[in-house]
Design a protein around this motif. Structure first.
Motif, PDB file in Angstrom:
ATOM      1  N   UNK A  23       0.825  -1.211   0.000  1.00 18.42           N
ATOM      2  CA  UNK A  23       0.000   0.000   0.000  1.00 18.42           C
ATOM      3  C   UNK A  23       0.858   1.260   0.000  1.00 18.42           C
ATOM      4  N   UNK A  24       1.939   1.241   0.775  1.00 25.36           N
ATOM      5  CA  UNK A  24       2.817   2.415   0.845  1.00 25.36           C
ATOM      6  C   UNK A  24       3.448   2.711  -0.509  1.00 25.36           C
ATOM      7  N   UNK A  25       3.869   1.670  -1.219  1.00 21.84           N
ATOM      8  CA  UNK A  25       4.450   1.867  -2.542  1.00 21.84           C
ATOM      9  C   UNK A  25       3.471   2.544  -3.482  1.00 21.84           C
ATOM     10  N   UNK A  26       2.217   2.138  -3.417  1.00 25.31           N
ATOM     11  CA  UNK A  26       1.212   2.660  -4.349  1.00 25.31           C
ATOM     12  C   UNK A  26       0.708   4.043  -3.973  1.00 25.31           C
ATOM     13  N   UNK A  27       0.743   4.376  -2.693  1.00 25.54           N
ATOM     14  CA  UNK A  27       0.119   5.623  -2.243  1.00 25.54           C
ATOM     15  C   UNK A  27       1.114   6.667  -1.751  1.00 25.54           C
ATOM     16  N   UNK A  28       2.400   6.275  -1.617  1.00 27.98           N
ATOM     17  CA  UNK A  28       3.400   7.168  -1.029  1.00 27.98           C
ATOM     18  C   UNK A  28       2.926   7.653   0.341  1.00 27.98           C
ATOM     19  N   UNK A  29       2.451   6.738   1.143  1.00 27.07           N
ATOM     20  CA  UNK A  29       1.899   7.078   2.447  1.00 27.07           C
ATOM     21  C   UNK A  29       3.001   7.394   3.450  1.00 27.07           C
ATOM     22  N   UNK A  30       2.671   8.204   4.438  1.00 27.23           N
ATOM     23  CA  UNK A  30       3.514   8.350   5.615  1.00 27.23           C
ATOM     24  C   UNK A  30       3.242   7.151   6.507  1.00 27.23           C
ATOM     25  N   UNK A  31       4.298   6.447   6.920  1.00 24.34           N
ATOM     26  CA  UNK A  31       4.141   5.188   7.637  1.00 24.34           C
ATOM     27  C   UNK A  31       4.736   5.295   9.042  1.00 24.34           C
ATOM     28  N   UNK A  32       3.958   4.839  10.019  1.00 33.19           N
ATOM     29  CA  UNK A  32       4.444   4.701  11.389  1.00 33.19           C
ATOM     30  C   UNK A  32       4.341   3.238  11.787  1.00 33.19           C
TER      31      UNK A  32
END
Length: 287
Positions: A23-32
């Motif tokens: 999901x992070x790869x696809x959305x460029x999300x900030x991850x904690x």
């Protein structure tokens, strides 16, 4: 998008981390990434299993993001002031991601309360939590964590069932208000897994409001426009549990839980947590 991954040291958490990465790869999300130690003993030593698990999760995430152009690539070193005890600050040299960063946090206390508090403090959009495979949805050393997080969180929660493949998303709709963020969340998951979407319209005693039915059609068009295979069916709220029990196999159950949710009115309080605790597949609860 802000994603909070809450995990422990067991294999289901490592499995859920892979969904975070996709999901992070696809959305460029900030991850904690968060781990919580029960009790009030303070920060454990570096050889503590939870600390080692967190460090391993971070390294696995960053290693999977080494491709050129990744927003998480470690490229920027800079000095930052960080708070210490008793109001003291220290300037330390830290390495940040090129465009996005991965935070690693540790809390001590009640596991569910600390996960929910972290999500609230960081204004998280989605909490991702792993759980055991098969007929249970638990954590090994704190069984009820997954269902309690679903009940208590103000944001969306994705429960990732360990080793459960995903070929179809059953998205259950019983209200007309659906946020754009939730539509995109399903779009991302369907794209990542190349899964089809089945929209399930929920009615009561065979009756569905016109605005809900119209929204059902609009959502189907939305996903078709994005080249996602979509089908639609209607089912009565009274048959919902048996419907899900019969239908769910290699699927993700997606539930929209808004203020006007028919499911919330028909089923007893905290039904979501009790329901997902018995669910044999992954569950996405959208708020």
């Amino acid at each position: 998008m802000k994603i909070l991954f809450a995990g422990d040291e067991h294999p289901y958490s490592a499995y859920a981390l892979n969904e975070v990465i996709r999901l992070a790869r696809n959305t460029w999300a900030d991850v904690t990434m968060l781990a919580v130690a029960p009790g009030d003993k303070g920060v454990p030593k570096s050889d503590h299993l939870l600390i080692q698990a967190l460090q391993g999760y971070r390294e696995h995430f960053l290693k999977s993001s080494e491709a050129e152009g990744s927003p998480y690539a470690r490229k920027e070193w800079r000095y930052e002031w960080l708070p210490l005890k008793n109001g003291v600050w220290e300037e330390l040299l830290v390495c940040r991601g090129d465009k996005r960063d991965v935070r690693v946090c540790f809390r001590v206390g009640n596991i569910v309360q600390e996960i929910v508090a972290e999500a609230k403090d960081e204004e998280t959009d989605l909490i991702i939590v792993g759980c055991t495979k098969g007929r249970e949805c638990i954590w090994q050393d704190a069984a009820a964590v997954p269902q309690k997080v679903v009940n208590d969180a103000d944001c969306s929660v994705l429960l990732v069932k360990e080793e459960q493949p995903l070929n179809r998303i059953l998205a259950c709709l019983d209200q007309s208000y659906i946020s754009q963020e939730s539509l995109e969340m399903i779009n991302q998951i369907a794209t990542i897994h190349q899964a089809e979407v089945e929209l399930v319209g929920l009615s009561q005693s065979g009756d569905m409001k016109k605005d809900v039915y119209r929204r059902l059609i609009e959502i189907g068009d939305y996903y078709e426009d994005r080249q996602i295979k979509v089908s639609t069916k209607l089912t009565d709220i009274g048959d919902f549990e048996s419907f899900v029990s019969d239908e769910l196999q290699q699927d993700l159950l997606a539930l929209w839980m808004g203020r006007k949710s028919l499911l919330d009115r028909v089923f007893p309080r905290d039904w979501v947590g009790r329901f997902v605790s018995k669910c044999q597949t992954s569950v996405l609860v959208m708020r």
